[in-house]
Scaffold this motif. Structure first.
Motif, PDB file in Angstrom:
ATOM      1  N   ALA A  54       0.841  -1.210   0.000  1.00 53.77           N
ATOM      2  CA  ALA A  54       0.000   0.000   0.000  1.00 53.77           C
ATOM      3  C   ALA A  54       0.870   1.251   0.000  1.00 53.77           C
ATOM      4  O   ALA A  54       0.579   2.225  -0.703  1.00 53.77           O
ATOM      5  CB  ALA A  54      -0.930  -0.004   1.206  1.00 53.77           C
ATOM      6  N   GLN A  55       1.981   1.248   0.770  1.00 53.03           N
ATOM      7  CA  GLN A  55       2.875   2.406   0.809  1.00 53.03           C
ATOM      8  C   GLN A  55       3.589   2.592  -0.535  1.00 53.03           C
ATOM      9  O   GLN A  55       3.757   3.715  -1.004  1.00 53.03           O
ATOM     10  CB  GLN A  55       3.906   2.219   1.926  1.00 53.03           C
ATOM     11  N   GLN A  57       2.382   1.732  -3.457  1.00 54.22           N
ATOM     12  CA  GLN A  57       1.405   2.217  -4.432  1.00 54.22           C
ATOM     13  C   GLN A  57       1.061   3.680  -4.195  1.00 54.22           C
ATOM     14  O   GLN A  57       0.929   4.465  -5.144  1.00 54.22           O
ATOM     15  CB  GLN A  57       0.130   1.353  -4.376  1.00 54.22           C
ATOM     16  N   THR A  58       0.930   4.071  -2.926  1.00 56.62           N
ATOM     17  CA  THR A  58       0.651   5.475  -2.608  1.00 56.62           C
ATOM     18  C   THR A  58       1.793   6.370  -3.071  1.00 56.62           C
ATOM     19  O   THR A  58       1.577   7.447  -3.642  1.00 56.62           O
ATOM     20  CB  THR A  58       0.435   5.650  -1.096  1.00 56.62           C
ATOM     21  N   THR A  59       3.013   5.916  -2.839  1.00 58.66           N
ATOM     22  CA  THR A  59       4.187   6.686  -3.262  1.00 58.66           C
ATOM     23  C   THR A  59       4.232   6.814  -4.778  1.00 58.66           C
ATOM     24  O   THR A  59       4.497   7.907  -5.318  1.00 58.66           O
ATOM     25  CB  THR A  59       5.476   6.019  -2.756  1.00 58.66           C
ATOM     26  N   ASP A  61       1.730   6.691  -6.857  1.00 60.19           N
ATOM     27  CA  ASP A  61       0.655   7.598  -7.285  1.00 60.19           C
ATOM     28  C   ASP A  61       1.096   9.056  -7.146  1.00 60.19           C
ATOM     29  O   ASP A  61       0.822   9.885  -8.031  1.00 60.19           O
ATOM     30  CB  ASP A  61      -0.603   7.355  -6.454  1.00 60.19           C
ATOM     31  N   LYS A  62       1.767   9.381  -6.061  1.00 62.36           N
ATOM     32  CA  LYS A  62       2.225  10.756  -5.843  1.00 62.36           C
ATOM     33  C   LYS A  62       3.321  11.131  -6.845  1.00 62.36           C
ATOM     34  O   LYS A  62       3.374  12.269  -7.328  1.00 62.36           O
ATOM     35  CB  LYS A  62       2.730  10.925  -4.413  1.00 62.36           C
TER      36      LYS A  62
END
Length: 280
Positions: A54-55, A57-59, A61-62
């Motif tokens: 999850a981390q 993927q979030t990174t 995306d940013k």
């Protein structure tokens, strides 16, 4: 999930925005921050997996939104030290490390000196000098209270004692002390050069620390040099990071103000990038 597959995903999604080398560096930055691993670790164990999907993927995306990776993790690395950075400070650049190296090489060893860093931002220049030249007394000046708060936290993290000055340098008539070295990386990008600036800089870094009006692009250099020529000690030195397109204009400006010995130096990319002037 295999980290090798994440690497492929990073390169696939980021290469439309960055070149492949930059995309690889962004992935390796994440590998270090999220997993505590290096390129060698991954090469030695291609089946390395992660529980932090999850981390990751979030990174990613940013990064696709072109948010600087240093802002995502709240840190940047400069001259071997770690600095907090945010939207109120510029992200330290490798060419600025070259400026710091030049300053350190220009200072007699074990000699007490006073240094002023004007437009300090995160404090990367002044605090690095304070670490590398422990005999020095360093002051950090910036117009932004938010930037100075970041610099104060960085000073605490690096365990160095420096002075902090909040001041609009353009409004200052005289420096309150004399110095052996004054250094500045002031705003120097002209409005006409904005087309060259990537979105991750334009949208996330402070414009007041980046841009100047086309009609007077050397306004900060002129003001600082005028103050420096009056407040540097004999044989004192003024160092600048400069606009790569204005090297000759800088030499003329410094000569006009009264500096008799100015050297223009190129950075690793062979761009005119820094000057050193001596008060005789």
């Amino acid at each position: 999930m295999f980290i090798k597959l994440l690497q492929d995903q990073f390169i696939s999604k980021l290469t439309p925005i960055y070149d492949e080398g930059e995309a690889q560096q962004l992935f390796l930055f994440c590998l270090s921050e999220l997993e505590g691993k290096t390129r060698i670790d991954l090469a030695m164990n291609p089946e390395l997996t992660t529980v932090k999907l999850a981390q990751w993927q979030t990174t990613l995306d940013k990064l696709v939104q072109q948010k600087p990776i240093q802002h995502i993790f709240g840190k940047a690395y400069f001259y071997g030290y770690t600095f907090e950075v945010n939207e109120h400070t510029l992200i330290p650049r490798p060419e600025t490390e070259e400026l710091v190296e030049w300053i350190i090489a220009s200072v007699p060893l074990n000699q007490p000196i006073r240094i002023l860093d004007i437009g300090t931002g995160s404090g990367c220049i002044g605090l690095t000098l304070a670490k590398e030249l422990p005999q020095s007394q360093v002051a950090l000046l910036d117009i932004s209270s938010e930037a100075l708060q970041v610099a104060q936290r960085n000073a605490k993290a690096l365990d160095v004692k420096v002075d902090f000055i909040q001041q609009d340098i353009l409004a200052l008539k005289q420096l309150s002390s004399s110095y052996d070295i004054i250094v500045s990386n002031p705003p120097y990008i002209r409005q006409l050069e904005k087309v060259e600036i990537k979105s991750n800089v334009m949208e996330y870094e402070p414009h007041t620390a980046l841009f100047v009006d086309d009609s007077d692009p050397l306004i900060f250099y002129r003001k600082i040099a005028e103050l420096a020529v009056e407040n540097l000690k004999p044989q004192g030195q003024l160092f600048y990071e400069i606009n790569q397109y204005l090297g000759q204009e800088m030499l003329e400006l410094l000569t006009t103000i009264g500096f008799k010995n100015t050297e223009l130096r190129r950075d690793m990319m062979q761009n005119d990038r820094m000057t050193k002037s001596v008060v005789l």
